[in-house]
Design a protein around this motif. Structure first.
Motif, short mmCIF file in Angstrom:
data_model
loop_
_atom_site.label_atom_id
_atom_site.label_comp_id
_atom_site.label_asym_id
_atom_site.label_seq_id
_atom_site.Cartn_x
_atom_site.Cartn_y
_atom_site.Cartn_z
N PRO A 173 -7.68 2.65 -5.38
CA PRO A 173 -8.63 1.67 -4.83
C PRO A 173 -9.66 2.32 -3.91
CG PRO A 173 -6.50 1.48 -3.74
CD PRO A 173 -6.31 2.44 -4.87
N VAL A 174 -10.76 1.59 -3.74
CA VAL A 174 -11.81 2.02 -2.81
C VAL A 174 -11.95 0.96 -1.72
CG1 VAL A 174 -13.05 3.33 -4.57
CG2 VAL A 174 -13.64 0.93 -4.17
N ASP A 175 -12.60 1.34 -0.63
CA ASP A 175 -12.82 0.38 0.45
C ASP A 175 -14.13 -0.37 0.23
OD1 ASP A 175 -14.86 2.12 1.23
OD2 ASP A 175 -13.67 3.07 2.80
N ALA A 176 -14.52 -1.19 1.18
CA ALA A 176 -15.73 -2.01 1.04
C ALA A 176 -17.00 -1.18 0.95
CB ALA A 176 -15.83 -3.00 2.21
N ASP A 177 -16.93 0.07 1.40
CA ASP A 177 -18.09 0.98 1.31
C ASP A 177 -18.11 1.75 -0.01
OD1 ASP A 177 -18.92 0.16 3.78
OD2 ASP A 177 -18.11 1.90 4.85
N VAL A 186 -17.67 -1.77 -10.64
CA VAL A 186 -17.79 -0.95 -9.43
C VAL A 186 -17.88 -1.84 -8.20
CG1 VAL A 186 -19.28 0.67 -8.19
CG2 VAL A 186 -18.81 1.01 -10.63
N LEU A 187 -18.78 -2.82 -8.25
CA LEU A 187 -18.93 -3.73 -7.11
C LEU A 187 -17.70 -4.62 -6.95
CD1 LEU A 187 -22.69 -4.70 -7.46
CD2 LEU A 187 -21.65 -2.81 -6.20
N ASP A 188 -17.09 -5.01 -8.07
CA ASP A 188 -15.85 -5.79 -7.99
C ASP A 188 -14.76 -4.99 -7.28
OD1 ASP A 188 -17.10 -7.82 -9.36
OD2 ASP A 188 -16.20 -7.35 -11.30
N ALA A 189 -14.66 -3.69 -7.60
CA ALA A 189 -13.63 -2.86 -6.97
C ALA A 189 -13.87 -2.72 -5.47
CB ALA A 189 -13.61 -1.48 -7.62
N MET A 190 -15.13 -2.84 -5.05
CA MET A 190 -15.46 -2.76 -3.62
C MET A 190 -15.19 -4.08 -2.91
SD MET A 190 -19.00 -0.60 -4.08
CE MET A 190 -19.58 -0.87 -2.41
#
Length: 649
Positions: free
Chosen positions: A130-134, A344-348
């Motif tokens: 996972p990635v963070d909000a950034d 990409v944006l969903d993952a963020m």
């Protein structure tokens, strides 16, 4: 003038790279595997390009091999790693059971992992990191999973958001892990400093066409001592690392780009690129006051912007920018044809509405100040176009205060009838998916919803619109007819179903909305029939004309206009697209009649049946629908421009 701001998808070719490719084909066409003089000259070109690559990416040791691009490099890296894992297992050694990949990786990575995991029968577990909000990898999760990882795949910089990965942090998290590590460096070349030989990175794929080299050439770095299995075997080219006769024109061109990078006299530096981006940011903020940027600028490449405009969809924004001659994208070019939100944006963790209105703007390190100047001016034009009122009288139909808007979603069609003078409207069979958009249009135009009607059994759209815009779905009680300014809407019962007859104040046009459109009842025989199925939303009782031969190429369209000076050229793009960039065909200005307003204008066109109609749009799809509709309504002299305006210039 076209302004190309989609360099993360691909780039034009550097003039020096063009010259190098031509020289390779014209003067140095030998096979680098041949031992004669012509072959030796070709080999020298190849090795000079390889030496430049080593210096640019900071890899004095290890493998640096040319290939067809990043996808092949990723496949080779994954195959090499999984073969090593399988051999490890056969020896009874511990080697991890996880294939980890960043949740925002290019789809080539998880698809390659899944493919080779299946083909080799490795039986490893694929898991997204996972990635963070950034948009940066969550290192605490990586540290937890690192002992179980067999292969970790991350990227140096994201292609959609430009977010630069914390490679040092990832390396620290993997310090005691047996995992192999692949880093997609496609977006890093020419934009980030690279010293791969000083890292623990095992594999790094690159693609030439992202930085001014031609498509079809790339390279793969493999750390010295890292496992390697050739993806392509055969004649043993590239010292047995990648068989197949080399693409010498591509390699020579890529070599010219790498040499320009090494010299430092061709491409703009980080500070200059950041200044260009800052000017674009300022123009975007002025043009779109509610804009939000989807990645922190200080953590992103200086050449990439990803932003959202609340209330506007990505598709709408793309069309407006394209009409203004500014080429941008809604995400990865590989996924552009799929109408899905950005993974990409969903993952963020972005709100779905924000993801659905996202655009990517990217430029390369060759960008000129004049291009940025022109882009800023056109961004302002796009902002003005986006604010144009969609519910306004047509300039083509003089003295008409009434208007009709066709509403299409997922194969279903609804209708919006409005009167600009009275600021009143009625919705018929509005698709539920479009209810928020319709409500926003009404609010922006100051319209009052008089009624939301449905002609079938599905009243969900009408109910959803009323919940947002006020009112109750269905025909108002004790109301024989609804007045929209001077236009009148009446309910007509036909075949046990509710149908609605609309008569605008100006002209003799009459429209019937409802399910009983097959009825040619005497009182309605001369009315235009407006249904709820998008494919044939508009029909008439009259027999349709032949629909063959409607598409004209640019040459045939020119001959039509020369032979018929009275022909009407009609641009069926959205009003906002037309506002961003008016359409002209062979010097002839086009009238703007958006496809969604075609039913409203059809009686006007049919009354001039002897006057040829030529419909145009961006790609040819909407103009073909318009031409088919007019032919079906009886207008025999109707054509459209094949391939649209995109192919006409």
């Amino acid at each position: 003038m076209e302004i190309y701001l989609d360099s993360n998808a691909t780039s034009p070719v550097l003039p020096a790279a063009l010259d190098a490719a031509m020289a390779a084909m014209r003067d140095c066409y030998g096979n680098p595997s041949s031992s004669h003089a012509a072959g030796l000259r070709a080999r020298a070109v190849r090795e000079a390009a390889r030496a430049a690559a080593r210096r640019v990416i900071g890899a004095p040791r290890g493998r640096v091999m040319f290939n067809s691009g990043a996808t092949e490099g990723i496949q080779t890296a994954v195959l090499s790693a999984l073969c090593a894992v399988r051999e490890c297992r056969e020896r009874g050694e511990a080697c991890g059971d996880l294939l980890l990949y960043g949740a925002t990786e290019h789809k080539a990575v998880p698809e390659s992992l899944a493919h080779w995991n299946r083909v080799l029968g490795a039986g490893l577990e694929l898991r997204a990191l996972p990635v963070d909000a950034d948009g940066r990898h969550r290192l605490e999760v990586l540290r937890e999973l690192a002992p179980r990882a067999a292969l970790v795949c991350t990227m140096a910089a994201n292609n959609e958001t430009g977010v630069v990965s914390d490679l040092e942090g990832i390396a620290a998290a993997l310090e005691h892990s047996p995992a192999l590590w692949m880093v997609d460096c496609v977006q890093a070349l020419g934009k980030l400093p690279l010293a791969l030989g000083a890292t623990r990175i095992d594999y790094a794929p690159f693609s030439g066409h992202k930085l001014y080299a031609p498509k079809g050439v790339g390279l793969l770095y493999v750390r010295e001592g890292a496992p390697f299995t050739p993806l392509m075997c055969g004649g043993g080219q590239e010292e047995g690392q990648r068989s197949g006769t080399e693409n010498m024109a591509g390699i020579a061109a890529f070599g010219a780009v790498l040499e320009a990078l090494e010299r430092g006299d061709t491409f703009r530096g980080h500070a200059q690129l950041a200044a260009c981006r800052a000017r674009l940011v300022a123009a975007l903020r002025q043009a779109f006051p509610g804009i939000v940027f989807n990645a922190p600028l200080e953590q992103a490449l200086p050449t990439t912007l990803n932003f959202s405009v609340p209330g506007a969809s990505s598709a709408d924004l793309l069309e407006i920018f394209d009409a203004a001659g500014v080429r941008v994208s809604a995400g990865s070019a590989c996924s552009a044809a799929k109408a899905v939100s950005s993974y990409v944006l969903d993952a963020m963790g972005l709100d779905p509405a924000r993801s659905a209105s996202a655009l990517r703007m990217s430029f390369g390190p060759l960008v000129e100040d004049a291009t940025i100047d022109a882009a800023c001016e056109r961004i302002m034009r796009c902002g003005r176009a986006l604010r144009l009122p969609q519910l306004s009288p047509s300039p083509l139909l003089k003295d008409h205060e009434q208007g009709m808007l066709q509403l299409d979603a997922e194969g279903q069609t609804g209708w919006l009838l409005f009167d600009a003078g009275a600021r009143a409207c009625v919705a018929i069979d509005p698709p539920a998916a479009l209810a928020p958009r319709i409500a926003a249009m009404l609010e922006a135009g100051g319209y009052r919803l008089r009624a939301a009607l449905h002609t079938g059994t599905d009243s969900a759209g009408a109910a959803a619109l009323c919940a947002l815009a006020g009112g109750a779905p269905g025909w108002p009680a004790d109301c024989p007819e609804l007045n929209l300014g001077a236009g009148v809407l009446a309910r007509v019962e036909l075949g046990g179903a509710s149908n609605y007859l609309y008569v605008p104040a100006a002209g003799d046009a009459r429209y019937v909305f409802g399910g009983a459109l097959g009825l040619a009842a005497a009182p309605l025989a001369d009315a235009l029939l407006c249904g709820s199925e998008t494919e044939r939303a508009v029909a008439a009782a009259a027999a349709p004309q032949d629909e063959t031969g409607m598409e004209l190429d640019a040459g045939a369209a020119l001959r039509l206009l020369e032979q018929h000076p009275d022909a009407i050229v009609v641009d069926v793009r959205d009003l906002r697209e037309h506002g961003a960039g008016e359409a002209r065909l062979h010097g002839r200005a086009a009238h703007n009649v958006p496809l969604a307003r075609l039913a409203e204008h059809a009686p006007h066109f049919i009354a001039q049946d002897g006057r040829p109609l030529l419909f145009v749009c961006r790609s040819g799809a909407r103009s073909l629908r318009a031409a088919r509709t007019l032919r079906r309504l009886g207008h025999a002299h109707t054509w459209c421009l094949a391939g649209g305006l995109a192919l006409a210039h």
